[in-house]
Design an enzyme around this catalytic site. Structure first.
Site, PDB file in Angstrom:
ATOM      1  N   ARG D  76      48.293  52.803  32.250  1.00  0.00           N
ATOM      2  CA  ARG D  76      49.520  52.089  32.604  1.00  0.00           C
ATOM      3  C   ARG D  76      50.662  52.957  32.076  1.00  0.00           C
ATOM      4  O   ARG D  76      50.535  53.612  31.047  1.00  0.00           O
ATOM      5  CB  ARG D  76      49.540  50.701  31.969  1.00  0.00           C
ATOM      6  CG  ARG D  76      48.305  49.904  32.360  1.00  0.00           C
ATOM      7  CD  ARG D  76      48.301  48.461  31.901  1.00  0.00           C
ATOM      8  NE  ARG D  76      46.937  47.922  32.007  1.00  0.00           N
ATOM      9  CZ  ARG D  76      46.439  47.338  33.111  1.00  0.00           C
ATOM     10  NH1 ARG D  76      47.205  47.176  34.177  1.00  0.00           N
ATOM     11  NH2 ARG D  76      45.199  46.895  33.154  1.00  0.00           N
ATOM     12  N   ASP D 107      48.355  45.784  41.987  1.00  0.00           N
ATOM     13  CA  ASP D 107      49.715  45.501  42.480  1.00  0.00           C
ATOM     14  C   ASP D 107      50.804  46.168  41.635  1.00  0.00           C
ATOM     15  O   ASP D 107      51.832  46.568  42.176  1.00  0.00           O
ATOM     16  CB  ASP D 107      49.954  43.998  42.682  1.00  0.00           C
ATOM     17  CG  ASP D 107      49.546  43.168  41.492  1.00  0.00           C
ATOM     18  OD1 ASP D 107      49.289  43.763  40.426  1.00  0.00           O
ATOM     19  OD2 ASP D 107      49.499  41.938  41.625  1.00  0.00           O
ATOM     20  N   THR D 130      40.767  47.253  42.339  1.00  0.00           N
ATOM     21  CA  THR D 130      40.803  46.286  41.240  1.00  0.00           C
ATOM     22  C   THR D 130      39.650  45.330  41.429  1.00  0.00           C
ATOM     23  O   THR D 130      39.292  45.000  42.554  1.00  0.00           O
ATOM     24  CB  THR D 130      42.122  45.492  41.215  1.00  0.00           C
ATOM     25  OG1 THR D 130      41.945  44.334  40.374  1.00  0.00           O
ATOM     26  CG2 THR D 130      42.534  45.005  42.575  1.00  0.00           C
ATOM     27  N   ASP D 132      39.682  42.258  40.646  1.00  0.00           N
ATOM     28  CA  ASP D 132      40.141  40.868  40.681  1.00  0.00           C
ATOM     29  C   ASP D 132      40.252  40.270  42.084  1.00  0.00           C
ATOM     30  O   ASP D 132      40.350  39.065  42.227  1.00  0.00           O
ATOM     31  CB  ASP D 132      41.508  40.756  39.978  1.00  0.00           C
ATOM     32  CG  ASP D 132      41.391  40.965  38.480  1.00  0.00           C
ATOM     33  OD1 ASP D 132      40.305  40.722  37.938  1.00  0.00           O
ATOM     34  OD2 ASP D 132      42.386  41.374  37.865  1.00  0.00           O
ATOM     35  N   ASP D 134      42.698  40.226  44.094  1.00  0.00           N
ATOM     36  CA  ASP D 134      43.896  39.382  44.120  1.00  0.00           C
ATOM     37  C   ASP D 134      45.022  39.951  44.960  1.00  0.00           C
ATOM     38  O   ASP D 134      46.182  39.610  44.762  1.00  0.00           O
ATOM     39  CB  ASP D 134      44.390  39.163  42.683  1.00  0.00           C
ATOM     40  CG  ASP D 134      44.741  40.481  41.997  1.00  0.00           C
ATOM     41  OD1 ASP D 134      44.366  41.545  42.536  1.00  0.00           O
ATOM     42  OD2 ASP D 134      45.384  40.443  40.937  1.00  0.00           O
ATOM     43  N   ARG D 176      42.739  36.708  35.299  1.00  0.00           N
ATOM     44  CA  ARG D 176      43.794  36.037  34.554  1.00  0.00           C
ATOM     45  C   ARG D 176      44.582  35.082  35.444  1.00  0.00           C
ATOM     46  O   ARG D 176      44.914  33.976  35.062  1.00  0.00           O
ATOM     47  CB  ARG D 176      44.733  37.081  33.925  1.00  0.00           C
ATOM     48  CG  ARG D 176      45.359  36.660  32.626  1.00  0.00           C
ATOM     49  CD  ARG D 176      46.048  37.826  31.942  1.00  0.00           C
ATOM     50  NE  ARG D 176      45.107  38.826  31.471  1.00  0.00           N
ATOM     51  CZ  ARG D 176      44.477  38.741  30.294  1.00  0.00           C
ATOM     52  NH1 ARG D 176      44.701  37.732  29.493  1.00  0.00           N
ATOM     53  NH2 ARG D 176      43.624  39.669  29.936  1.00  0.00           N
TER      54      ARG D 176
END
Lengths: 328, 328, 328, 328
Positions: D76, D107, D130, D132, D134, D176
């Site tokens: 990151r 994202d 990812t 997730d 999402d 999350r």
């Protein structure tokens, strides 16, 4: 057929595939949830003819969602292809008070179900359980995803030894009429060449490609061959052909065989089986029949069995192109 | 040979086995730890003859402990069987300032090392890397434990489909001269019968046993066949023989093949490799030579290579008896 | 106790471990092979007290050799620690005509068996089923090998993400009193540091080691921590301590937890279970009692339970040294 | 931006996911196939800012298709959120002659790419990497399928020990903000209850459900809890709550943690990555920009990044219903 369906049977038929147990569980539990009786038929249509039935409740299917194979056993059944056999089967179903059945299997099993439905107006719904992914009306058949993982895991292992010895391997995978497993597992395993029933690349092209692969500095080569490959040669003949015409390789053969049908189902196949089982029971209770449950665009759908068995899911031309680019 | 060993080479030779990379890593890191130079030799003795060397430091072997195959490649090498070949190899070692080497491989590789040691008084230590577990002086060879796990995982999958269809499977596993894989994986997979090179049960006994198994109500049968089985028939001939003489079974064949050599090593093989690599380097630095590192009673040991290649670890008679009891 | 043992019971007790089902199968089949009756006791000593028994034959244990957990259930049982509880248990055994039992479990279970044997002169044999490998008289306990593979497979996955982000992970593994899992899985997974109950390295040494690891150019670091680590800090406190004193790392924690107890047993554990079950039954039929079956130097052995529960298999000092060399 | 794209860069950014390496390989090989130069950027946007680049050819990505994590590392990067950081990044790209880039990430990574594209009119294409799932505009993100398999395999192991002891386990999985992993892995693992961020079942309902499950005769219960569960309690608090209010269970907790991000990608994720990489490069060469590659109805699609990051793939209401039926 009236809409009062009070007792539903479930059977597995034809070649087994991972996820069949998860689908059985789903049919049984959906019946329990909707307060409909549920009966298991053992050994496919043969067990239907012989009345090999067992009453199922929600607890009968504990701890099977992750088991390969089918707890109901499966079999191919010639008797069910005869009017006499189907007559016996119908008598057994009537005797047991069964109003409808869900059959988990491939196109052979569906053809039987469709004929039976026409003869006796008996409600049937099909769930496509086969690793070959060769059934129209569903993007994925039950067990296909698991079989792909099994194949790439095997080829990953073969790659270890192939690249330690700079070898060329011909690996035969299942798929007599369709190359879905070969093409997808081939791309997934990083195969240098993929031979499928739908295309005849010609042996010259194969030699050319292998030669290029060697020259490009690759340390090993894996060629995936579907059982029904169009080259006219089986995997052992291909080995001999390449050894004769391209003696730069140390060539080996591996036939993955029946282990492709077994193993704990992937999460995808377990979820798919759960969704399909719910839909199958609900469709019957809504008075529907002669339909196959499928998945399309991640939605559970229904397709007339007649259409499902006529067509094949076509091989993905875009993916053939991807496979060529990946072997650069 | 004087005791001033300042540069040690490491190579893998013969058929590859899981854990070879972990052993390479251990040799390299032990050299680094003990401040000795380390050189990798690629492609076994062939690379030794050709001077295909690379200097290694502790970071050269990052992230390989869990990788199957061998990053140094392996090969069988006919040239090394000739005095001329060994002469060239010695010249290359001398030229590169290499004082000793560790060879990871099987008995063929050890024979070469022993002859080389005798001719040139060149310090060598062997690490037994082979899935066959056929080397005297060590209870377990490197890769054997992993191969056993691979085989039972495959048979677990085959069992899924076998028991779904009440089928009999003949499964061929590696082991041309020794039945360790067949016997141990057979017991581990719950096989109904195990055919190994060390014993000739006779085909009559096999038929008898399969008949009994069917009668006892088992839903499927798995027969494990070592490549070198003494029955005089290979796995396909066995299938035909049983189909002819015992037509109560639907019989299938699966040849597990080279995937048995690949895959991430088991924890046991990783630890064993790590321990053996340390011992190999330490033995060389202590002035020892022509020894093979082994594991006996969970202790790392040293055995003269000469003894290691003459004997085989014998098949465990007690385990044969256990296998018979388990098929009750 | 006279030698006329006609009915043998088997139970699993304490924490479960992979291979318990294979051991149950072996006890049951050995009884069948030797024409002795066999009875399963459910839920450990609790089921013994409550008379929760079931007659077993060879087919009762089909298809369980590869299943994790225990089909007989397990439990810790406080009642069996009281004379009253053991009295009830004895009454139940007598009532059911049971002449001896095999208990598969850890040292707590063995202590109970030993006391029971002393009080009632009742023949008992123990099979060491625990992943911790903490029992004297056997080089390996049942389930330990499988647990090691589970742990290294998990850490291989954690390593993927750790090295993608240059992170430091503290991974907690089982082992409250002994560090066998931590040490062996740590070496197998290539951990940078291993913290075990047997040694107190001191936190300064840990910081020093992590600093060196970072400087040496490693892309990630894995520190294995046994539950019972002597540093006096649990894994989350270690994370905070390192973040505070060595802020060069992005630190994460992973507690592997109960999944270490589950999963299909490795081939080694399946074979070990099969061998131990045979020996346990044979020992009882030979009039032996209060012994634990073990494996030493790859031979099945018998050790007085009294000795087995007093000692621990000591941590391997040589392996600690290997682990230090490997982190060079 | 003109259409003359001659050099394309590829980077991975944000949390890693299985299949990222397969996507990198695909981008690199597609460039090679289409005769476009390819450059790797290490450590995400941080490496872009620092000019941490490496020229890639087809052989640079050998043998990575089956490796978890990302060979390009990920990170990151706060600097890239500032205009100054992005200015430096742009300077580095221009200096290296890079005309466009493909970013593989989630994202956050896409938001950065979109802003950068707007500021510098620099062609970018995103690949959704990812676990997730999402991200809007793709039915499946890269790594999601693999993570689901990892989770169900872990829970299968936990189930072994849970059902041996009649225990209740709370298992925390990643997610999350979204419950895709929890819901799908929960159905796949046969969980008795699934707690996700999208729904607040209320703790009363949980107790009710667990009570019913116990009464129905189930031998164990698994409750899956997504990290971001709406109940307001984390997994340890849930354990305490249930122990207090429903003392019929022996409760345990397992937090699966970061191993969910690692491991060899499934065949599905490898094929998806291969297809997405081809599309990403082709889109850039066709002059497209600020798009995300996705898969919808098994076809590779393009969606404006702006739309992709605004929406979430919604939780499947039908699957919530299936999950309820399955716990009958």
């Amino acid at each position: 057929m009236s809409s009062v369906i009070k007792k539903i049977a479930v059977l597995t038929s034809g070649g087994d595939s991972p996820g069949m147990n998860a689908a059985i569980r789903s049919v049984v539990r959906t019946c329990a949830y909707l307060k409909v009786d549920c009966v298991a038929i053992y050994r496919g249509y043969q067990g239907m003819i012989e009345g090999d039935f067992k009453v199922m409740d929600a607890r009968s299917v504990n701890n099977i969602i992750n088991k390969g194979g089918t707890i109901l056993k499966s079999a191919r059944c010639n008797d069910f292809r005869t009017p006499e056999g189907r007559k016996k089967a119908h008598d057994q179903l009537v005797k047991a008070g069964i109003d409808a059945f869900v059959v988990i299997g491939g196109d052979g099993s569906f053809t039987g179900a469709m004929i039976f439905n026409k003869e006796y107006n008996f409600p049937v719904i099909g769930i496509p359980g086969t690793i070959d992914n060769d059934i129209f009306g569903t993007t994925f058949t039950l067990g296909y995803d698991t079989a792909l993982n099994t194949v790439v895991e095997c080829i990953d292992k073969i790659r270890d030894t192939a690249s330690s010895h700079n070898r060329l391997f011909f690996v035969e995978v299942m798929g007599r009429d369709v190359g879905h497993i070969a093409l997808n597992a081939g791309v997934g395993a990083g195969a240098e060449e993929i031979l499928i029933p739908e295309e005849n690349l010609g042996l010259d092209r194969l030699l050319e490609s292998l030669k290029r692969s060697k020259e490009s500095g690759k340390s090993s080569s894996i060629v995936i061959v579907a059982e029904g490959d169009k080259s006219g040669k089986n995997v052992f003949e291909l080995k001999e052909y390449v050894e004769e015409h391209l003696p730069i390789y140390d060539v080996r053969v591996s036939v993955l065989g029946h282990m492709q049908r077994g193993g704990a189902p992937s999460c995808y196949d377990r979820v798919l089986a759960s969704r399909m089982g719910v839909k199958a029971v609900e469709a019957l209770l809504e008075g529907k029949t002669s339909l196959m449950v499928g998945i399309q665009d991640n939605q559970i759908t229904l397709t007339p069995i007649e259409k499902a068995i006529k067509g094949h899911t076509k091989i993905d031309k875009e993916l053939i192109r991807v496979s060529e680019i990946m072997t650069t």
